[in-house]
Design an enzyme around this catalytic site. Structure first.
Site, PDB file in Angstrom:
ATOM      1  N   HIS A 117       4.680   8.149  56.879  1.00  0.00           N
ATOM      2  CA  HIS A 117       5.346   7.269  57.845  1.00  0.00           C
ATOM      3  C   HIS A 117       4.273   6.691  58.778  1.00  0.00           C
ATOM      4  CE1 HIS A 117       7.882   6.373  61.408  1.00  0.00           C
ATOM      5  NE2 HIS A 117       8.899   6.345  60.571  1.00  0.00           N
ATOM      6  N   ASP A 194       4.237  17.104  58.554  1.00  0.00           N
ATOM      7  CA  ASP A 194       5.234  16.323  59.279  1.00  0.00           C
ATOM      8  C   ASP A 194       6.604  16.715  58.715  1.00  0.00           C
ATOM      9  OD1 ASP A 194       7.018  14.511  60.263  1.00  0.00           O
ATOM     10  OD2 ASP A 194       5.944  12.729  59.561  1.00  0.00           O
ATOM     11  N   GLN A 197      11.519  15.048  57.949  1.00  0.00           N
ATOM     12  CA  GLN A 197      12.556  14.941  56.912  1.00  0.00           C
ATOM     13  C   GLN A 197      12.772  16.246  56.154  1.00  0.00           C
ATOM     14  OE1 GLN A 197      14.442  12.371  56.792  1.00  0.00           O
ATOM     15  NE2 GLN A 197      13.259  10.726  57.734  1.00  0.00           N
ATOM     16  N   LYS A 220      17.197  13.773  64.066  1.00  0.00           N
ATOM     17  CA  LYS A 220      17.406  13.749  62.613  1.00  0.00           C
ATOM     18  C   LYS A 220      18.066  15.020  62.114  1.00  0.00           C
ATOM     19  CE  LYS A 220      13.302  10.893  61.682  1.00  0.00           C
ATOM     20  NZ  LYS A 220      13.852   9.553  61.422  1.00  0.00           N
ATOM     21  N   CYS A 358       9.066   1.902  57.665  1.00  0.00           N
ATOM     22  CA  CYS A 358       7.875   2.362  58.402  1.00  0.00           C
ATOM     23  C   CYS A 358       6.874   3.045  57.484  1.00  0.00           C
ATOM     24  CB  CYS A 358       8.254   3.298  59.551  1.00  0.00           C
ATOM     25  SG  CYS A 358       9.344   2.545  60.751  1.00  0.00           S
TER      26      CYS A 358
HETATM   27  N1  7TS Z   1       7.776  11.094  60.053  1.00  0.00           N
HETATM   28  C1  7TS Z   1       8.688  10.892  59.099  1.00  0.00           C
HETATM   29  C2  7TS Z   1       8.481  11.483  57.737  1.00  0.00           C
HETATM   30  C3  7TS Z   1       9.837  10.152  59.385  1.00  0.00           C
HETATM   31  O1  7TS Z   1      10.752   9.955  58.443  1.00  0.00           O
HETATM   32  C4  7TS Z   1      10.006   9.604  60.684  1.00  0.00           C
HETATM   33  C5  7TS Z   1      11.176   8.722  61.034  1.00  0.00           C
HETATM   34  C6  7TS Z   1       9.032   9.872  61.653  1.00  0.00           C
HETATM   35  C7  7TS Z   1       7.932  10.615  61.292  1.00  0.00           C
HETATM   36  C8  7TS Z   1       9.169   9.410  63.061  1.00  0.00           C
HETATM   37  O2  7TS Z   1      10.200  10.109  63.689  1.00  0.00           O
HETATM   38  P1  7TS Z   1      10.686   9.711  65.176  1.00  0.00           P
HETATM   39  O3  7TS Z   1      11.874  10.579  65.392  1.00  0.00           O
HETATM   40  O4  7TS Z   1       9.578  10.012  66.095  1.00  0.00           O
HETATM   41  O5  7TS Z   1      11.023   8.255  65.126  1.00  0.00           O
HETATM   42  N2  7TS Z   1      11.764   8.083  59.936  1.00  0.00           N
HETATM   43  C9  7TS Z   1      12.673   7.097  59.989  1.00  0.00           C
HETATM   44  C10 7TS Z   1      13.283   6.560  58.851  1.00  0.00           C
HETATM   45  O6  7TS Z   1      13.046   6.936  57.701  1.00  0.00           O
HETATM   46  N3  7TS Z   1      14.137   5.589  59.222  1.00  0.00           N
HETATM   47  O7  7TS Z   1      14.114   5.492  60.557  1.00  0.00           O
HETATM   48  C11 7TS Z   1      13.210   6.419  61.038  1.00  0.00           C
END
Ligand code: 7TS
Length: 399
Positions: A117, A194, A197, A220, A358
């Site tokens: 990401h 990370d 997910q 999430k 992203c």
């Molecule tokens: N890393 C991964 C693997 C992610 O899927 C996401 C967000 C992030 C980092 C960032 O997370 P945040 O909570 O700090 O924004 N992924 C997604 C997505 O797949 N669609 O919207 C956000």
């Protein structure tokens, strides 16, 4: 299952029942989480760690109990290793900045993967600008499996850190973190997973995996927005300088010299999101009340059911066919732009994500500008998958 715990799932959009399949972006919240937020603002609200008064002490107890709840959830050795942040993005920026200050010099190397990401790419590029570090990238095969032989070849005596997504938000690939981490350690490098997910979908044990850092977001995993976690091994966090300065993170301040608080407070400048941390603990209670293996089995079943049906649709291509895959399906249908697909499905009440997710370097690797993506959570059903697949067929007929 448990749909009635999520009031929003009962609503309609455009007069159609909502089919929410954008869970990798953010999940919906159960009543238990929303109630925890309301209850704290109604009954307990006060700033933490500073008041002698009753409410402040009670709010502090809730906040610190939440830290212990998170520790147990990911099986960290101690609460000093649990840093509350705004989310995965802030956790990753914290490590890039602070680990970078403590451990990285010009010419040192950090390994990322092609399926990261942007939040696990850009902070490292910003560090490259400041410090002149070198970034190396683990490639993958066409099914979305990381190439482990190529990975081994990326190491050099200058490799300091490896940062890889536990689960790809696009391909759903579950990367073999324990193995990747053991290889990094055998080369004297540290390892960050990370978990944005992975933590929402199956049990993640930081000590069993052996990782030095783990990052994830509350929103999430059925928790609120604005709260997330950085897990870091004490030995490393001790050596890392603060990321931000301010209240809460100090022992003693004078204009000549300031000493910093102990872990984890050294990394938590300013008023923390103590309502968020308590609600995150409520989300963890909720998840463990259902049991992570039950959630995971249900989501994998939906993944297989949906995949089988989608493959019947002529011209539909699924990105990511790894053997170990989690509840995400990214796809395109020949002759239909993913944005049109998303817009037409939306009109039928079906929420999916479209675009580059992203992960533009991964889009380049897959030879596309964007994809449509359906992603599942514990409350999704086979009937929703049927509605979704019927809608895809309908859209395809229109084109
Ligand atoms: N890393 C991964 C693997 C992610 O899927 C996401 C967000 C992030 C980092 C960032 O997370 P945040 O909570 O700090 O924004 N992924 C997604 C997505 O797949 N669609 O919207 C956000």
């Amino acid at each position: 299952m448990h749909r009635s715990d999520f009031p929003i799932l009962a609503r309609e959009v455009y007069g159609k029942p909502l089919v929410y399949l954008d869970n990798a972006a953010t999940t919906q919240k159960p009543r238990a989480v929303v109630d925890a937020i309301a209850a704290e603002y109604y009954n307990t609200n006060a700033n933490v760690h500073r008041g002698v008064h009753f409410l402040s002490q009670q709010a502090t107890e809730l906040h610190e109990a939440a830290r212990e709840r998170v520790r147990r959830f990911i099986h960290a050795a101690e609460t000093a290793e649990i840093v509350f942040t705004r989310g995965t993005t802030e956790s990753l920026n914290l490590v890039a900045y602070s680990y970078g200050e403590a451990f990285l010099k010009s010419g040192d190397e950090v390994i990322l993967s092609v399926m990261e990401h942007h939040s696990n790419i850009v902070p490292w590029q910003m560090l490259r600008e400041r410090k002149g570090i070198v970034l190396r990238v683990i490639p993958m095969d066409d099914d979305g499996n990381l190439d482990l032989e190529a990975y081994e070849r990326l190491f050099s005596p200058r490799t300091r850190l490896v940062c890889v997504a536990h689960v790809s938000n696009v391909l759903g690939t579950v990367n073999p973190i324990a193995r990747l981490c053991a290889i990094a350690h055998s080369h004297g490098a540290h390892f960050l997973a990370d978990g944005a997910q992975s933590v929402p979908h199956f049990a993640v044990d930081v000590q069993a995996l052996g990782v030095d850092f783990l990052t994830f977001s509350g929103h999430k995993m059925y928790g609120p927005t604005g709260i997330g976690v950085l897990y870091g091994r004490r030995e490393l966090l001790e050596k890392m300088p603060p990321y931000q300065g301010g209240g809460e993170m100090i022992k003693r301040v004078s204009f000549e010299k300031t000493t910093y608080e102990d872990l984890p407070y050294k990394f938590e400048a300013g008023t923390p999101d103590y309502v968020g941390s308590n609600a995150l603990a409520a989300a963890i209670d909720y998840i463990e009340g259902i049991r992570r293996d039950v959630i995971s089995a249900h989501e994998r079943e939906l993944l297989h059911y949906a995949t089988e049906q989608m493959l019947q649709i002529p011209g539909l291509h699924i990105y990511g066919r790894a053997a170990e895959k989690d509840a995400v399906i990214s796809f395109n249908i020949e002759g239909i732009h993913h944005l049109d697909l998303g817009t037409l499905l939306d009109r039928l009440g079906i929420a999916i994500r479209t675009g580059h997710h992203c992960a533009q370097p991964l889009m380049d690797r897959c030879g596309t500008e964007g994809m449509a993506r359906a992603s599942f959570a514990l409350y999704n059903t086979r009937e929703e998958v049927d509605t979704f697949v019927e809608a895809l067929q309908r859209v395809r007929r229109m084109f």
